[in-house]
Design an enzyme around this catalytic site. Structure first.
Site, PDB file in Angstrom:
ATOM      1  N   SER A   9       2.510  -0.902  -2.636  1.00 39.23           N
ATOM      2  CA  SER A   9       2.694  -2.231  -2.034  1.00 39.23           C
ATOM      3  C   SER A   9       4.165  -2.393  -1.704  1.00 39.23           C
ATOM      4  O   SER A   9       5.017  -2.439  -2.598  1.00 39.23           O
ATOM      5  CB  SER A   9       2.282  -3.322  -3.019  1.00 39.23           C
ATOM      6  N   HIS A  34       0.217  -0.564   1.640  1.00 36.33           N
ATOM      7  CA  HIS A  34      -0.332  -1.909   1.378  1.00 36.33           C
ATOM      8  C   HIS A  34       0.727  -2.934   1.795  1.00 36.33           C
ATOM      9  O   HIS A  34       1.839  -2.947   1.263  1.00 36.33           O
ATOM     10  CB  HIS A  34      -0.678  -2.043  -0.101  1.00 36.33           C
ATOM     11  N   ASP A  36       1.796  -6.763   2.216  1.00 35.11           N
ATOM     12  CA  ASP A  36       1.515  -8.094   1.676  1.00 35.11           C
ATOM     13  C   ASP A  36       2.124  -9.179   2.547  1.00 35.11           C
ATOM     14  O   ASP A  36       3.348  -9.263   2.686  1.00 35.11           O
ATOM     15  CB  ASP A  36       2.089  -8.207   0.256  1.00 35.11           C
ATOM     16  N   MET A  38       2.621 -13.188   3.012  1.00 35.53           N
ATOM     17  CA  MET A  38       2.586 -14.451   2.248  1.00 35.53           C
ATOM     18  C   MET A  38       3.216 -15.555   3.071  1.00 35.53           C
ATOM     19  O   MET A  38       4.254 -15.339   3.710  1.00 35.53           O
ATOM     20  CB  MET A  38       3.381 -14.274   0.960  1.00 35.53           C
ATOM     21  N   HIS A  67      -2.832  -7.180   3.689  1.00 39.52           N
ATOM     22  CA  HIS A  67      -3.397  -8.168   2.765  1.00 39.52           C
ATOM     23  C   HIS A  67      -2.837  -9.527   3.139  1.00 39.52           C
ATOM     24  O   HIS A  67      -1.681  -9.833   2.850  1.00 39.52           O
ATOM     25  CB  HIS A  67      -2.999  -7.739   1.336  1.00 39.52           C
ATOM     26  N   MET A  69      -2.287 -13.140   2.616  1.00 37.80           N
ATOM     27  CA  MET A  69      -2.323 -14.251   1.662  1.00 37.80           C
ATOM     28  C   MET A  69      -1.817 -15.466   2.409  1.00 37.80           C
ATOM     29  O   MET A  69      -0.749 -16.025   2.116  1.00 37.80           O
ATOM     30  CB  MET A  69      -1.438 -13.903   0.449  1.00 37.80           C
ATOM     31  N   MET A 138      -8.133  -9.261  -6.904  1.00 35.02           N
ATOM     32  CA  MET A 138      -6.793  -9.567  -7.404  1.00 35.02           C
ATOM     33  C   MET A 138      -6.816  -9.569  -8.936  1.00 35.02           C
ATOM     34  O   MET A 138      -7.617 -10.265  -9.553  1.00 35.02           O
ATOM     35  CB  MET A 138      -6.332 -10.948  -6.920  1.00 35.02           C
ATOM     36  N   PHE A 144       3.463 -12.816  -6.139  1.00 32.13           N
ATOM     37  CA  PHE A 144       4.635 -12.093  -6.611  1.00 32.13           C
ATOM     38  C   PHE A 144       4.254 -10.723  -7.156  1.00 32.13           C
ATOM     39  O   PHE A 144       3.166 -10.569  -7.724  1.00 32.13           O
ATOM     40  CB  PHE A 144       5.327 -12.890  -7.739  1.00 32.13           C
ATOM     41  N   ASP A 174      -5.540  -4.998  -7.077  1.00 31.18           N
ATOM     42  CA  ASP A 174      -4.158  -5.312  -6.725  1.00 31.18           C
ATOM     43  C   ASP A 174      -3.560  -6.272  -7.741  1.00 31.18           C
ATOM     44  O   ASP A 174      -4.068  -7.377  -7.926  1.00 31.18           O
ATOM     45  CB  ASP A 174      -4.170  -5.954  -5.321  1.00 31.18           C
ATOM     46  N   GLY A 176      -0.398  -5.766 -11.065  1.00 29.18           N
ATOM     47  CA  GLY A 176      -0.146  -5.300 -12.420  1.00 29.18           C
ATOM     48  C   GLY A 176      -0.751  -3.955 -12.750  1.00 29.18           C
ATOM     49  O   GLY A 176      -0.926  -3.629 -13.927  1.00 29.18           O
TER      50      GLY A 176
HETATM   51  C1  DX5 Z   1       0.715  -9.804  -5.213  1.00 31.48           C
HETATM   52  C2  DX5 Z   1       0.545  -8.777  -4.125  1.00 31.48           C
HETATM   53  C3  DX5 Z   1       0.591  -7.408  -4.646  1.00 31.48           C
HETATM   54  C4  DX5 Z   1       1.879  -7.058  -5.330  1.00 31.48           C
HETATM   55  C5  DX5 Z   1       1.557  -6.105  -6.434  1.00 31.48           C
HETATM   56  O1  DX5 Z   1       0.493 -11.063  -4.714  1.00 31.48           O
HETATM   57  O2  DX5 Z   1      -0.672  -8.945  -3.416  1.00 31.48           O
HETATM   58  O3  DX5 Z   1       0.223  -6.431  -3.678  1.00 31.48           O
HETATM   59  O4  DX5 Z   1       2.851  -6.506  -4.493  1.00 31.48           O
HETATM   60  O5  DX5 Z   1       2.700  -5.861  -7.171  1.00 31.48           O
HETATM   61  P1  DX5 Z   1       2.615  -5.262  -8.651  1.00 31.48           P
HETATM   62  O6  DX5 Z   1       1.926  -3.938  -8.540  1.00 31.48           O
HETATM   63  O7  DX5 Z   1       4.038  -5.181  -9.030  1.00 31.48           O
HETATM   64  O8  DX5 Z   1       1.821  -6.243  -9.468  1.00 31.48           O
HETATM   65 ZN    ZN Z   2      -1.444  -7.247  -2.124  1.00 28.84          ZN
END
Ligand code: DX5
Ligand code: ZN
Length: 226
Positions: A9, A34, A36, A38, A67, A69, A138, A144, A174, A176
């Site tokens: 990501s 990936h 992201d 936002m 992705h 969001m 998720m 974040f 996705d 942690g």
């Molecule tokens: C969170 C994102 C993830 C994020 C994952 O909202 O959608 O893709 O970058 O980051 P880690 O792997 O550090 O949790």
């Molecule tokens: Zn993501």
């Protein structure tokens, strides 16, 4: 046979040198990128938009897994398709017309994904199972990188694996994901593992080792280790 994919990501990449970091994470063994997106509205953070996706598109031939969001998503689907996304994922919570959003993504010639927040039941996607290419579970509340994996995601992954029932739908997780939990994630039924901090930690010289550790943990848990 199942195949594990590791998707770095780029939210955790070096934004001052993003194109080079996109290329580096794929050279280091990442299977897809990936991406992201936002909007500061659907999630409490802002990342970047289609112009940046288009700019980094030339850094690699790897597929872009975008992705979204954002809410609403529909007005921006075409822009993210034109920017070079291969898979476009919308959140089931992003609006009242999930079915219409998925139709629109496929009409743009892209693979369609749907994502579920930790508090959303898998029943939200029951009626769209025949119009998706990807389910993104998720395992943190989106917004974040660097948050801790929510263990309840494992049970949801297993239930969605059963719902997929042999359809050609990828099951992605996705949030942690680390080498410490990648095995459980794969054993529960996920085949695409997104990793932000676990992939990019330690700087560019570490990306290959980071990605290898994730892949090995996932593969050995499901009996695929070399
Ligand atoms: C969170 C994102 C993830 C994020 C994952 O909202 O959608 O893709 O970058 O980051 P880690 O792997 O550090 O949790
Ligand atoms: Zn993501």
């Amino acid at each position: 046979m199942r195949k594990i994919r590791i998707l770095p990501s780029i939210l955790s990449a070096d934004f001052a040198d993003l194109g080079a970091d996109v290329a580096a994470c794929i050279q280091a063994g990442g299977d897809m990128v990936h991406v992201d997106i936002m909007d500061g509205h659907f999630v409490p953070n802002i990342s970047f938009g289609p112009m940046v996706v288009q700019a980094i598109r030339k850094s690699t031939d790897a597929l872009f897994d975008t992705h979204l969001m954002i809410a609403p998503a529909d007005p921006y689907l075409e822009a993210f398709a034109k920017a070079g996304s291969d898979i476009i994922t919308v959140h089931a919570e992003a609006g009242p017309h999930l079915h219409r959003s998925l139709q629109a993504i496929r009409a743009l010639g892209k693979k369609a994904g749907v994502s579920l927040n930790p508090g959303t039941s898998e029943t939200a996607i029951e009626h769209v199972m025949d119009m998706i290419d990807l389910v993104l579970v998720m395992s943190v509340n989106p917004g974040f990188g660097g948050q801790s994996f929510i263990p309840g995601a494992l049970d949801k992954i297993s239930r969605i694996r059963a719902m997929i029932a042999g359809r050609p739908i990828a099951l992605e997780v996705d949030g942690g994901v680390t080498p410490a939990n990648a095995g459980e994630v794969a054993a529960a039924g996920a085949d695409w593992l997104v990793a932000g901090s676990a992939a990019f930690k330690g700087g560019r010289s570490q990306y290959a080792a980071n990605i290898r550790a994730l892949r090995e943990a996932a593969e050995s848990a499901i009996g695929l280790a070399a």
